[in-house]
Motif scaffolding. Structure first.
Motif, short mmCIF file in Angstrom:
data_model
loop_
_atom_site.label_atom_id
_atom_site.label_comp_id
_atom_site.label_asym_id
_atom_site.label_seq_id
_atom_site.Cartn_x
_atom_site.Cartn_y
_atom_site.Cartn_z
N UNK A 103 1.21 -1.53 0.12
CA UNK A 103 0.07 -0.05 -0.24
C UNK A 103 0.62 0.91 -0.03
N UNK A 104 2.08 1.33 0.84
CA UNK A 104 2.41 2.47 0.42
C UNK A 104 4.26 2.46 0.41
N UNK A 105 4.55 1.78 -0.93
CA UNK A 105 6.02 1.64 -0.98
C UNK A 105 6.40 2.63 -0.67
N UNK A 106 6.40 3.39 -0.95
CA UNK A 106 7.75 4.68 -0.36
C UNK A 106 8.02 4.64 1.46
N UNK A 107 6.93 3.36 1.63
CA UNK A 107 7.82 3.52 2.99
C UNK A 107 8.99 1.86 3.56
N UNK A 108 8.91 1.37 2.09
CA UNK A 108 9.48 0.17 1.74
C UNK A 108 11.13 0.02 2.17
N UNK A 109 11.95 -0.61 3.15
CA UNK A 109 12.79 -1.03 3.81
C UNK A 109 14.11 -1.02 2.34
N UNK A 110 15.59 -0.67 2.47
CA UNK A 110 16.12 -1.29 1.77
C UNK A 110 16.15 -2.54 0.69
N UNK A 111 15.90 -3.56 2.30
CA UNK A 111 15.61 -4.65 1.63
C UNK A 111 15.02 -5.47 1.06
N UNK A 112 13.68 -4.67 0.85
CA UNK A 112 12.59 -4.84 0.14
C UNK A 112 12.54 -4.75 -1.25
N UNK A 113 13.14 -3.68 -1.93
CA UNK A 113 13.71 -3.56 -2.50
C UNK A 113 14.80 -4.63 -3.50
N UNK A 114 15.48 -5.32 -2.34
CA UNK A 114 17.09 -5.72 -2.60
C UNK A 114 16.55 -7.05 -3.42
N UNK A 115 14.84 -7.55 -2.87
CA UNK A 115 14.63 -8.55 -2.91
C UNK A 115 13.25 -8.42 -4.24
N UNK A 116 13.03 -7.56 -4.06
CA UNK A 116 12.79 -7.08 -5.54
C UNK A 116 13.02 -7.76 -6.78
N UNK A 117 13.83 -6.26 -6.95
CA UNK A 117 14.98 -6.59 -7.75
C UNK A 117 15.60 -7.66 -8.53
N UNK A 118 16.48 -8.15 -7.58
CA UNK A 118 17.22 -9.84 -7.42
C UNK A 118 16.40 -10.55 -8.08
N UNK A 119 15.28 -10.40 -7.96
CA UNK A 119 14.19 -11.74 -7.85
C UNK A 119 13.51 -11.14 -9.19
N UNK A 120 13.95 -9.81 -10.10
CA UNK A 120 13.72 -9.39 -11.32
C UNK A 120 14.62 -9.66 -11.93
N UNK A 121 15.76 -9.99 -11.63
CA UNK A 121 16.93 -9.82 -12.68
C UNK A 121 17.53 -11.75 -12.69
N UNK A 122 16.80 -12.47 -11.97
CA UNK A 122 17.41 -13.50 -11.06
C UNK A 122 16.40 -14.73 -11.98
N UNK A 123 15.44 -14.74 -13.22
CA UNK A 123 14.51 -14.77 -13.57
C UNK A 123 14.43 -16.13 -14.43
N UNK A 124 15.84 -16.25 -14.61
CA UNK A 124 17.11 -17.48 -15.06
C UNK A 124 17.44 -18.54 -13.98
N UNK A 125 17.32 -18.07 -13.04
CA UNK A 125 17.20 -18.91 -11.75
C UNK A 125 18.26 -18.50 -11.03
#
Length: 224
Positions: A103-125
């Motif tokens: 609901x409030x993405x601006x309040x998320x931690x650095x770890x949250x964005x790290x998890x989201x982008x790692x999942x994005x770049x690692x679609x091949x495994x």
């Protein structure tokens, strides 16, 4: 140089008038301007029965190749991306579903964005990257919707056993039931040349989830 991603069949480039007509048809704001050397894109991700539809728009360098998801009777596969694949310059749309709607993405931690982008770049495994780091996070609000601009870097492990330093910038938002990411990256060597382009792409990213039911592809049941 080697291709970082395998490119499916390219989509045809559209002009700003065509793209904005499509955006207005869906009831969302048009793209106000397209920088010189860029082309606009507006496409629905999730036309297949296996996905919830999202309207995605951004601008990309005119000489990049755009690829779109493939469709068949079983649903949709692949994503929306643009790139100069031979040089390793890419921008890719990804839906991060592990943590649902935020609901409030601006309040998320650095770890949250790290998890989201790692999942994005690692679609091949999970073994295609190492030493991922989130460098900077800047909030951006457009038409009342929050987008987080995230700088990141990592090492790509290629199938041939090489390590390639990559730098990138992503835009992260949350509409519908998930989190949506447009991540843009180049090799570290090319980043000085491409950084401005990648920031323009990420900064132009918009994503909408409402009013897209009519965009679904319906296949006739031929057994009846």
């Amino acid at each position: 140089a080697m291709a970082i991603l395998q490119a499916p069949m390219p989509a045809l480039a559209a002009n700003i008038k065509t793209v904005n007509a499509r955006l207005v048809q869906y009831g969302v704001p048009p793209i106000p301007e397209v920088p010189k050397g860029f082309s606009p894109l507006a496409e629905v991700w999730g036309k297949g029965k296996n996905r919830d539809p999202l309207l995605v728009s951004f601008v990309y360098p005119t000489d990049w190749i755009v690829t779109l998801p493939s469709q068949d009777i079983n649903g949709e596969d692949g994503t929306i991306q643009a790139g100069e694949y031979g040089k390793g310059d890419t921008s890719t749309f990804f839906v991060y579903s592990d943590e649902g709607k935020i609901d409030n993405i601006a309040s998320q931690s650095k770890d949250f964005f790290q998890r989201a982008i790692i999942k994005s770049i690692s679609q091949k495994g999970n073994n295609v990257y190492q030493n991922f780091k989130t460098v900077n996070i800047v909030p951006q609000t457009v038409n009342g919707q929050e987008y987080m601009i995230v700088d990141f870097k990592y090492e790509l492990l290629t199938g041939a056993g090489f390590e390639v330093d990559r730098r990138g910038v992503a835009s992260v938002t949350s509409v519908g039931g998930n989190v949506e990411v447009l991540w843009c990256a180049s090799t570290r060597q090319r980043y000085k040349k491409t950084e401005e382009q990648l920031r323009t792409i990420a900064g132009s990213f918009r994503c909408y989830a409402d009013g897209l039911g009519s965009s679904k592809i319906v296949y006739e049941d031929r057994d009846n």
